[in-house]
Design an enzyme around this catalytic site. Structure first.
Site, mmCIF file in Angstrom:
data_model
loop_
_atom_site.group_PDB
_atom_site.id
_atom_site.type_symbol
_atom_site.label_atom_id
_atom_site.label_comp_id
_atom_site.label_asym_id
_atom_site.label_seq_id
_atom_site.Cartn_x
_atom_site.Cartn_y
_atom_site.Cartn_z
ATOM 1 N N ASP A 164 0.822 -1.218 0.000
ATOM 2 C CA ASP A 164 0.000 0.000 0.000
ATOM 3 C C ASP A 164 0.854 1.264 0.000
ATOM 4 O O ASP A 164 2.035 1.239 0.375
ATOM 5 C CB ASP A 164 -0.945 0.019 1.197
ATOM 6 C CG ASP A 164 -0.201 0.042 2.537
ATOM 7 O OD1 ASP A 164 0.817 -0.684 2.668
ATOM 8 O OD2 ASP A 164 -0.625 0.772 3.447
ATOM 9 N N GLU A 189 0.287 -1.397 5.586
ATOM 10 C CA GLU A 189 1.398 -0.967 6.443
ATOM 11 C C GLU A 189 1.252 0.491 6.844
ATOM 12 O O GLU A 189 1.533 0.873 7.992
ATOM 13 C CB GLU A 189 2.730 -1.191 5.711
ATOM 14 C CG GLU A 189 3.970 -1.055 6.588
ATOM 15 C CD GLU A 189 4.565 0.354 6.617
ATOM 16 O OE1 GLU A 189 5.540 0.550 7.354
ATOM 17 O OE2 GLU A 189 4.048 1.242 5.914
ATOM 18 N N ASP A 217 12.488 -1.216 3.367
ATOM 19 C CA ASP A 217 11.525 -0.133 3.547
ATOM 20 C C ASP A 217 12.080 1.006 4.381
ATOM 21 O O ASP A 217 11.394 1.559 5.242
ATOM 22 C CB ASP A 217 10.254 -0.693 4.194
ATOM 23 C CG ASP A 217 9.110 0.312 4.232
ATOM 24 O OD1 ASP A 217 9.098 1.239 3.399
ATOM 25 O OD2 ASP A 217 8.233 0.173 5.110
#
Length: 375
Positions: free
Chosen positions: A77, A138, A162
């Site tokens: 997302d 997330e 990330d």
């Protein structure tokens, strides 16, 4: 040519909308891509559990069982504005047209995964089993990771792709965090005619807050009251006041102590004034800390040196899926993959850093045969 392929893949990915709660079409496209590369798929029922737009899934690449397994994680997302992204290459970097985010957070991580698989196959690099876990939701509280059934993952060690900044950054510590939802109820009265018959919620809360230590508590702990609302009119003693606060600490025990202290002081003032208290403390993330001698960090440092980069061991003030995976029994750190200015329309990723992130991931896999065997 492989760098051009990486960029093309990334640009295709960011043009598939996947804002939080609307990840479904993107998840479908990813499953097709991983299946086309010959990976086996395991999907959970996170969508049904959470109301998110997609399930989490694990794509598994078979390998030599004599080499230790590893997993990589990214989330599907994005934040908004993330619809209709139009990426472009300019001045050695990839950016959006600056009407939307770029979505490198975290589609750069996913593009790295896909390119990693292709290079492993093309270069015939020996490797153990590799798992790629893609999570939903997330950006809205790590909801997908929190719903993951960890039995889907065989690997003990993993790297979350990330974190921003140049390749080399490794998040070795992340705090525990609690959200506090507080409501104090007093008694309304006319402020001009009979204020003594009222119980002012704001006065009760003000007295409690005046006794609290907030802001920077110590080198590991912070606390903040971020939202306050209450009252009905200027001439009415405020009957009810609500506020939202947070507590963070790299020491989980200190986090709990700060939450308890704030609740205790509120209870004392509420009792003194004859008001009522509704205090809700919700754990958002559980912190983790790794020493630099941990095998996960030693391995990452060695692999970074192989591509000519120094490791930067850093603390993060926030949380990622790595927090959840560690809480659930895996050993995981978040690593930098090059993107900058995330969650803004100025988001970008330098092409050189993007390529180095792939090289780093490749080394993490290539050198798993010599992964340290003990903590």
């Amino acid at each position: 040519m492989s760098t051009l392929r990486l960029l093309q893949e990334f640009m295709e990915l960011v043009q598939i909308d996947s804002e939080s709660y609307a990840e479904g079409a993107f998840q479908h496209a990813l499953i097709q891509r991983f299946q086309a590369l010959g990976l086996t798929m395991i999907e959970d029922d996170t969508k049904e559990q959470t109301g998110l737009g997609a399930n989490n899934f694990v794509a598994r690449l078979d390998g030599d069982r004599g080499i230790k397994s590893i997993f990589f994680s990214s989330h599907m997302d994005t934040v908004s504005p993330g619809q209709g992204i139009r990426p472009r290459e300019r001045d050695g970097r990839i950016e959006s047209d600056q009407t939307t985010i770029l979505g490198a957070d975290d589609k750069a991580g996913i593009a790295i995964m896909i390119e990693l698989i292709k290079r492993l196959k093309e270069q015939h690099i020996p490797h153990g089993p590799i798992e790629f876990i893609l999570t939903a939701g997330e950006e809205v509280g790590l909801l997908g990771a929190k719903a993951v059934d960890m039995s889907m993952l065989e690997a003990t060690y993993g790297y979350v792709l990330d974190n921003g900044g140049p390749v080399g950054g490794i998040i070795t510590a992340s705090p525990s965090m609690y959200r506090l939802d507080v409501k104090v109820t007093g008694r309304a009265a006319h402020a001009g005619l009979e204020p003594e018959n009222g119980i002012s919620a704001i006065e009760v809360v003000a007295q409690a807050i005046s006794r609290m230590k907030l802001g920077r508590i110590d080198h590991e702990t912070t606390a903040n009251i971020g939202q306050v609302k209450g009252g009905t009119a200027m001439n009415v003693v405020m009957e009810q006041l609500e506020f939202v606060a947070e507590v963070r600490s790299f020491d989980h025990h200190k986090c709990l102590e700060q939450v308890k202290m704030m609740e205790t002081l509120l209870n004392e003032e509420v009792t003194k004034y004859g008001a009522k208290l509704d205090f809700q403390a919700t754990p958002l993330i559980t912190g983790y800390q790794f020493e630099e001698i941990h095998p996960l960090l030693v391995h990452a440092k060695t692999c970074l040196e192989s591509i000519g980069r120094d490791a930067r061991f850093e603390r993060s003030g926030g949380g990622t899926d790595a927090n959840v995976f560690n809480e659930k029994g895996k050993d995981v750190v978040n690593v930098s993959i090059g993107y900058e200015e995330i969650h803004t329309v100025n988001e970008y990723i330098p092409i050189e850093e993007f390529e180095q992130a792939v090289n780093f991931a490749l080394e993490l896999v290539r050198q798993m045969h010599s992964f340290p065997s003990s903590k």
